[in-house]
Design a protein around this motif. Structure first.
Motif: not given
Ligand SMILES: Cc1cc2nc3c(=O)[nH]c(=O)nc-3n(C[C@H](O)[C@H](O)[C@H](O)COP(=O)(O)OP(=O)(O)OC[C@H]3O[C@@H](n4cnc5c(N)ncnc54)[C@H](O)[C@@H]3O)c2cc1C
Lengths: 358, 492
Positions: A261-264, A304-315, A324-327
């Motif tokens: 996973w890639r969390l930005s 968790a990613a959204q709460k941290a102001g970002g998004h998660a990608t199943l890389f 794969v990408f956040q909704e």
């Protein structure tokens, strides 16, 4: 000769649009693992024959190349002139092309200090979904004529157009680069990276893995020396190989055959407490790589990613059949679909690669 | 072009409805109250709006938009009104929405190095507020004491330091945007990227055509420890241009690199008595910033490059006061133009730097042809030219001549492989030259992008992208840089 290739591409696109035949745009195939797999019925459109560097004048700080040009060829020419692509693009295979690099929109370790692919794109030539040959932006640093369609192509995974040519801003290679290494835990490292990022030091890359923080210093020799004195830590001689392994995911951290996973996220986000995951942190804390068992709770990661102001990608999917990408929010999803409809009315360009809906 | 509405044309209903949720003083419709809003920084274009609204909250903006959407009323956003392309020029039958009252800095996060601000906050106010943390907002348009950050986003504004630190698009993270139907969008994020298309880039520079920006999260960067300036005088503009190339070739990205031509030097010197060399054909200002060690290194190298490039006089600032004094001339270029001429018209094209000498020669030829003087200030590092055409609006026909001259300069920029606007935007001003820079299919795609956000075309109608019909009527010929026939024949 080159125009003949474009005419062929254009004819292919027009025919595909007429027959609602999805196309799978392919450069070097180095990032075929990324995003959703192409539709089963898609016909491959190989853009790699359209290659070559068309313009490069080092003193203009701009390079223009055809989309099929191997990234290695571009970087090697730049290096001969003591210049670089400052976003440090990952290849994931020697076959990587410029087009794929821009379409995937991925940037490497230098991203937090120098900027991302999109920050360096100055202009593009594309074929839209009706086969029209279009130019946007140009070869100059400052250009605000018309909407910024060039940057819109970055990370669109080929869903809005077939990239034909791209102009990029380039930067001089730093005179000196040195990597230092400090022992510390995640919490401390996140705080440390952010604190120093607020000081005028020449830190060009950061990575925390296995209880160690690696920092790369770049610039004039005097500046690098001064920064090392302030930051402390040990000089790490194998720096170049280390950053390459982080960029290319050849570092041991990325080896286990499990979903990656890639969390930005916002850079100051505290360590994510997700059970059974291992983490590697880059970009002063703004990028978190997670490896985790297949059955880990997708929703928890995404929240968790959204709460941290970002998004998660199943890389890297490893056969995981989840988005794969956040909704996107419904409002944004609507804009995406309308844009897609305008650029590619027949929906034939890499459909589903980014989001299943388009 | 001025157009006034008599009381009978007054959209009484609309005003009444606006007043149900806006205070009395936030809805203006009397002619004298509308006057201050009839133009932006491009004062040659004027239009009285039907109504001016001054919302104070995002929810008021949403209500205004919903109302305008329901009544099919055009909406033009306005920040500080310093734009130089008529982007905030009102619509005769529309609502002009000033964002000036949304002027709060909502949050400064020193550790993450970001600030969350409302659109009406002045550009410089952000840096002033964050400097105590050793941080600032990098893009610094010359108008920074006045212009709003919302306007900066809408124009993708740059500044003297943008070769090294980037434009607005490189220095923002997140936007809150309201679409014409009042729907709220969150574009970008607190992270360095976001999923899907790069709508953050698309919104930046979109000139108020796609949505109203209601909140901006900007990136902040550390204030450099030190800055120092080299000023070099050249007796040949070609040599000055070559000096710029030589600096870049040496692997230096200066914090700022500005050039002034002879007529500018004379105008500025008459105004400021800064001690500029009046024999100079060009003056180059080259700035280095960073740690003390870096700056010392770089300044030494810049100095020797200037020397080997044929500079006849080189001055290096020895302290902050001297650095500011040397900059003062460049910063005074606009007021100096105002002193030597009743009016001036500021152009904004970008060219590949290698064509500088040719383009300047072309401008000089045109200047003689039109009998109008033209000063040239130039963001030399990134090829952004600002010719200032000097004219007198009271001389009949002179404004029209000036506009024609300006239009030819822009076309010359396109021919040189550049663009008609580096940072001031298309607005109303450069709408015709868009027909030269873009082919019909490209313009059509721009209209499609607009339609994806604003299908009825209610936001800032008639700006930024010309209709194909307009281009056809003009008979303008699209030129793609380098692909025109006989590229070697002189055109100017
Ligand atoms: C003396 C002088 C020097 C200048 N120097 C520079 C320079 O160095 N670099 C540079 O780039 N520019 C420069 N400019 C141009 C101008 O200052 C910039 O374009 C600035 O960004 C405009 O900001 P503003 O708040 O005045 O916007 P306005 O002029 O009010 O509006 C500009 C455009 O933005 C839209 N807009 C405004 N606010 C919003 C919002 N919240 N949401 C959506 N759309 C909005 C308007 O509709 C309009 O199209 C200069 C201008 C002057 C007068």
């Amino acid at each position: 000769m080159q125009q003949v290739i474009i005419d062929q591409f254009s004819a292919t696109v027009r025919a595909a649009a007429e027959n609602s035949q999805p196309l799978h745009i392919r450069g070097g195939g180095s990032k075929s693992f990324y995003g959703h797999p192409p539709s089963e019925h898609a016909k491959i459109l190989d853009v790699s024959p359209y290659q070559g560097i068309t313009e490069y004048e080092p003193t203009e700080l701009v390079i223009t190349a055809r989309a099929g040009t191997p990234l290695a060829e571009i970087e090697s020419l730049l290096r001969q002139n003591s210049q670089m692509l400052a976003f440090e693009p990952p290849y994931f295979s020697e076959t990587a092309t410029l087009g794929g690099c821009v379409a995937a929109g991925l940037s490497g370790p230098r991203r937090a200090s120098a900027g991302a692919v999109r920050d360096f794109v100055l202009g593009v030539r594309i074929l839209d979904g009706t086969g029209h040959d279009l130019h946007f932006g140009g070869q100059v640093m400052k250009n605000v004529a018309g909407y910024d369609v060039s940057r819109l192509m970055v990370g669109a995974m080929g869903t809005l157009g077939i990239l034909l040519e791209v102009s990029l801003k380039v930067l001089p290679l730093p005179t000196v680069e040195q990597t230092i290494c400090l022992e510390m835990g995640e919490t401390e490292a996140i705080e440390y990276m952010n604190r120093w990022a607020g000081k005028p030091l020449s830190v060009s890359a950061t990575c925390h893995v296995n209880e160690r923080l690696y920092m790369r210093l770049s610039g004039a020799e005097s500046a690098v020396r001064a920064a090392h004195t302030q930051l402390g830590g040990e000089a790490y001689p194998a720096g170049d190989a280390f950053w390459k392994s982080v960029r290319e995911h050849s570092h041991d951290f990325f080896k286990p055959p499990v979903p990656l996973w890639r969390l930005s996220v916002k850079s100051t986000t505290p360590p994510l407490s997700l059970s059974q995951t291992k983490q590697l942190i880059e970009w002063n804390g703004a990028l978190r790589w997670l490896t985790c068992p297949k059955e880990s709770p997708v929703d928890t990661i995404r929240q968790a990613a959204q709460k941290a102001g970002g998004h998660a990608t199943l890389f890297r999917r490893h056969n995981c059949a989840i988005p794969v990408f956040q909704e996107l929010s419904p409002a944004l999803a609507g804009i995406h679909q309308r844009l897609k409809q305008k650029f590619d009315p027949a929906g034939i360009l890499n459909p589903g690669r980014l989001y299943p809906e388009f | 072009m001025t157009c006034n509405f008599s009381a009978s044309n007054m959209p009484i209903d609309l005003i009444k409805q606006l007043r149900t949720f806006l205070p009395q003083e936030s809805v203006l419709h009397e002619t004298e109250d509308l006057r201050p809003y009839e133009c932006d920084g491009l004062s040659a274009y004027r239009q009285t709006p039907m109504i001016v609204v001054l919302p104070q909250t995002e929810s008021q903006i949403a209500q205004i938009l919903q109302l305008c959407h329901a009544t099919q009323t055009p909406v033009v956003a306005r920040g500080a009104g310093t734009g130089l392309s008529g982007g905030a020029l009102p619509h005769a039958k529309g609502v002009l929405m000033s964002l000036a009252k949304l002027n709060q800095i909502l949050e400064i996060d020193p550790l993450t190095r970001t600030a969350r601000v409302q659109p009406g906050v002045r550009n410089l106010a952000i840096s002033d507020a964050t400097r105590p943390y050793g941080l600032y907002y990098a893009p610094d348009p010359s108008s920074q004491i006045a212009c709003s950050i919302g306007g900066n986003v809408a124009e993708n504004s740059g500044g003297v330091h943008c070769l090294k630190y980037g434009l607005t698009v490189h220095n923002i993270l997140k936007l809150r945007v309201l679409t014409i139907d009042g729907e709220s969008l969150e574009i970008g994020g607190d992270s360095l990227d976001s999923p899907g298309f790069d709508l953050l880039a698309l919104m930046t520079g979109s000139e108020g055509m796609l949505g109203i920006v209601t909140e901006i999260t900007v990136k902040l960067i550390p204030v450099p420890e030190k800055a120092q300036l080299v000023m070099a005088t050249f007796e040949d503009i070609q040599k000055a241009g070559q000096a710029v190339a030589n600096v870049i070739a040496a692997g230096i990205i200066p914090a700022g690199m500005e050039m002034m031509d002879k007529i500018t030097i004379h105008a500025v010197e008459a105004f400021l008595h800064a001690g500029y060399d009046l024999n100079a054909e060009a003056i180059l200002l080259c700035e280095s910033d960073g740690t003390a060690e870096e700056v010392a290194d770089e300044i030494e190298r810049m100095h020797s490059i200037m020397k080997s490039s044929g500079a006849t006089r080189i001055t290096t600032s020895q302290n902050e006061a001297e650095r500011l004094r040397l900059w003062a001339g460049r910063k005074a270029a606009f007021p100096a133009a105002g002193r030597v001429s009743p009016d001036y018209y500021c152009m904004d094209g970008t060219i590949p730097r290698k064509h500088l000498a040719n383009v300047l020669k072309g401008i000089e030829t045109l200047s003689q042809e039109y009998g109008l003087r033209c000063m040239n200030v130039f963001h030399a590092g990134d090829g952004n030219l600002h010719p200032l055409i000097l004219y007198d609006a009271n001389t009949p026909g002179e404004l029209e001549k000036t506009e024609e001259f300006g239009g030819k300069i822009l076309e010359m920029c396109i021919h040189a492989g550049g663009t008609i606007t580096g940072e001031h935007g298309v607005g109303m001003e450069k709408i015709n030259q868009m027909c030269t820079q873009f082919a019909p299919n490209e313009l059509t795609l721009f209209h499609s992008v607009k339609a994806a956000f604003d299908p009825q075309g209610l936001l800032n109608p008639g700006k930024a992208v010309p209709t194909l019909h307009r281009c056809a009527e003009l008979g303008a010929m699209h030129v793609h840089s380098g692909s025109e026939k006989f590229p070697d024949l002189p055109r100017f």
